[in-house]
Design an enzyme around this catalytic site. Structure first.
Site, short mmCIF file in Angstrom:
data_model
loop_
_atom_site.label_atom_id
_atom_site.label_comp_id
_atom_site.label_asym_id
_atom_site.label_seq_id
_atom_site.Cartn_x
_atom_site.Cartn_y
_atom_site.Cartn_z
N ASP A 11 0.86 -1.19 0.00
CA ASP A 11 0.00 0.00 0.00
C ASP A 11 0.89 1.23 0.00
O ASP A 11 2.11 1.14 0.26
CB ASP A 11 -0.89 0.00 1.25
CG ASP A 11 -1.82 1.22 1.29
OD1 ASP A 11 -2.36 1.58 0.24
OD2 ASP A 11 -1.98 1.81 2.36
N SER A 12 0.29 2.38 -0.22
CA SER A 12 1.04 3.63 -0.17
C SER A 12 1.53 3.93 1.24
O SER A 12 2.43 4.74 1.42
CB SER A 12 0.16 4.77 -0.66
OG SER A 12 -1.04 4.79 0.08
N CYS A 74 -3.74 -0.93 -2.11
CA CYS A 74 -4.01 0.48 -2.37
C CYS A 74 -5.03 0.63 -3.51
O CYS A 74 -4.78 0.16 -4.62
CB CYS A 74 -2.69 1.16 -2.75
SG CYS A 74 -2.85 2.91 -3.07
N GLU A 154 -5.30 8.55 9.74
CA GLU A 154 -3.88 8.45 10.18
C GLU A 154 -3.70 9.06 11.57
O GLU A 154 -2.87 8.62 12.35
CB GLU A 154 -2.96 9.18 9.19
CG GLU A 154 -2.87 8.54 7.82
CD GLU A 154 -1.64 7.68 7.64
OE1 GLU A 154 -0.74 7.72 8.48
OE2 GLU A 154 -1.60 6.95 6.62
N CYS A 186 -11.09 3.14 -0.47
CA CYS A 186 -9.78 3.62 -0.01
C CYS A 186 -9.40 2.81 1.23
O CYS A 186 -10.27 2.54 2.08
CB CYS A 186 -9.87 5.10 0.33
SG CYS A 186 -8.38 5.76 1.10
N HIS A 188 -7.99 3.51 3.91
CA HIS A 188 -8.14 4.12 5.23
C HIS A 188 -9.59 4.19 5.71
O HIS A 188 -9.83 4.35 6.91
CB HIS A 188 -7.57 5.54 5.21
CG HIS A 188 -6.09 5.60 5.16
ND1 HIS A 188 -5.37 5.06 4.13
CD2 HIS A 188 -5.19 6.13 6.03
CE1 HIS A 188 -4.08 5.27 4.35
NE2 HIS A 188 -3.95 5.92 5.50
N1 DGL Z 1 -3.87 3.82 -0.03
C1 DGL Z 1 -4.64 4.87 -0.67
C2 DGL Z 1 -5.86 4.24 -1.33
O1 DGL Z 1 -6.37 3.21 -0.94
C3 DGL Z 1 -5.04 5.94 0.31
C4 DGL Z 1 -3.89 6.77 0.83
C5 DGL Z 1 -3.15 7.52 -0.26
O2 DGL Z 1 -3.67 8.51 -0.80
O3 DGL Z 1 -2.04 7.11 -0.56
O4 DGL Z 1 -6.36 4.80 -2.29
#
Ligand code: DGL
Length: 267
Positions: A11-12, A74, A154, A186, A188
């Site tokens: 993931d990011s 992600c 976060e 997403c 999060h």
């Molecule tokens: N992991 C990203 C997503 O699921 C969310 C956080 C980001 O913007 O990197 O789209």
């Protein structure tokens, strides 16, 4: 293929731990190696070119651990760069959260009106709407970018009044569109699920793409004979590209358990 090889998840940043949690619940005897690109998060406000470059880097890091499957946790990468991951990972299966969430949403909707919330990049790509309409062209998809949900998650502001206010701001319009299903598009957003559920109102089914991808991963491993036969539960191997210490606090928030060791890797 050796079935003991790990499932690679990336993931990011830390948000993909929602997927790790869902995979652990669905596949308790699988080894997991997780990479969170904490040095370069967030991906959501970035350009497609940048996101595609990051996706190739992230895959290369996981490939060092010889995974038997890669899960793109992600949504932003799933929307804009799944093909990059597929090309960079040889012939192992690659699954992304986006398609899994889309499949589940199509199965769940009764009135053919689905809401999707995600990052700017995910919503602008229209990838959820395309994936849903590929399965059923009669479904109306109403999308909304909710970028501030990422930092709120976060920060652990899961039920703060600021989160409620922002949820109201983002979700009012979508609520008026008579959707019966809402995709949390997403990583999060499952952290803020309670506030999102309360704001969007009763009678709307919430699709958590983390749970959806776990169901798909189990089916795929089982169908291809790749399930680990061991009966031992493994602690996930965690890798981040920056601030492993900060990961600890967030790990507890996302996973509700003590954090295993985290290795720092360079991107
Ligand atoms: N992991 C990203 C997503 O699921 C969310 C956080 C980001 O913007 O990197 O789209």
């Amino acid at each position: 293929m050796n079935t003991e090889r790990p499932i690679g998840i990336f993931d990011s940043g830390i948000g993909g731990l929602t997927v790790v949690k869902a995979i652990q619940a669905a596949l308790p005897f699988e080894r997991i190696v997780y990479f969170g690109d904490t040095a370069r998060v967030p991906y959501g406000p970035k350009s497609q070119i940048t996101i595609r470059k990051y996706a190739a880097d992230d895959t290369a890091i996981l490939m060092r651990y010889q995974p038997k499957m890669i899960i793109v946790a992600c949504n932003t990468v799933s929307a804009l760069a799944l093909d990059v991951v597929e090309k960079s990972s040889g012939n192992i299966p690659v699954i992304g959260v986006l398609k899994s969430g889309a499949i589940l949403a199509v199965q769940v909707t009764k009135n053919n009106r689905i809401g999707v919330i995600g990052t700017q990049a995910t919503v602008c790509s229209n990838a959820y709407a395309c994936a849903i309409n590929e399965l059923d062209a009669d479904i109306e998809v109403i999308s909304k970018a909710c970028p501030l949900f990422v930092p709120l998650a976060e920060e652990g502001l899961t039920s703060h009044s600021a989160t409620r206010l922002i949820a109201e701001h983002y979700l009012t319009e979508i609520r008026q569109q008579h959707i019966d299903t809402l995709v949390l598009g997403c990583t999060h957003y499952p952290i803020l699920r309670q506030v999102i559920e309360e704001t969007i109102g009763n009678g709307i089914s919430i699709i958590d793409s983390a749970e959806a991808v776990a169901i798909r991963a189990r089916a795929l491993l089982s169908d291809s004979g790749l399930l680990n036969r061991s009966q031992k539960a493994f602690i996930p191997h965690l890798l981040v590209s920056d601030l492993p210490q900060k990961f600890s606090v967030l790990y507890q928030l996302f996973m509700g358990s003590e954090q295993p060791d985290v290795d720092l890797v360079e991107v």
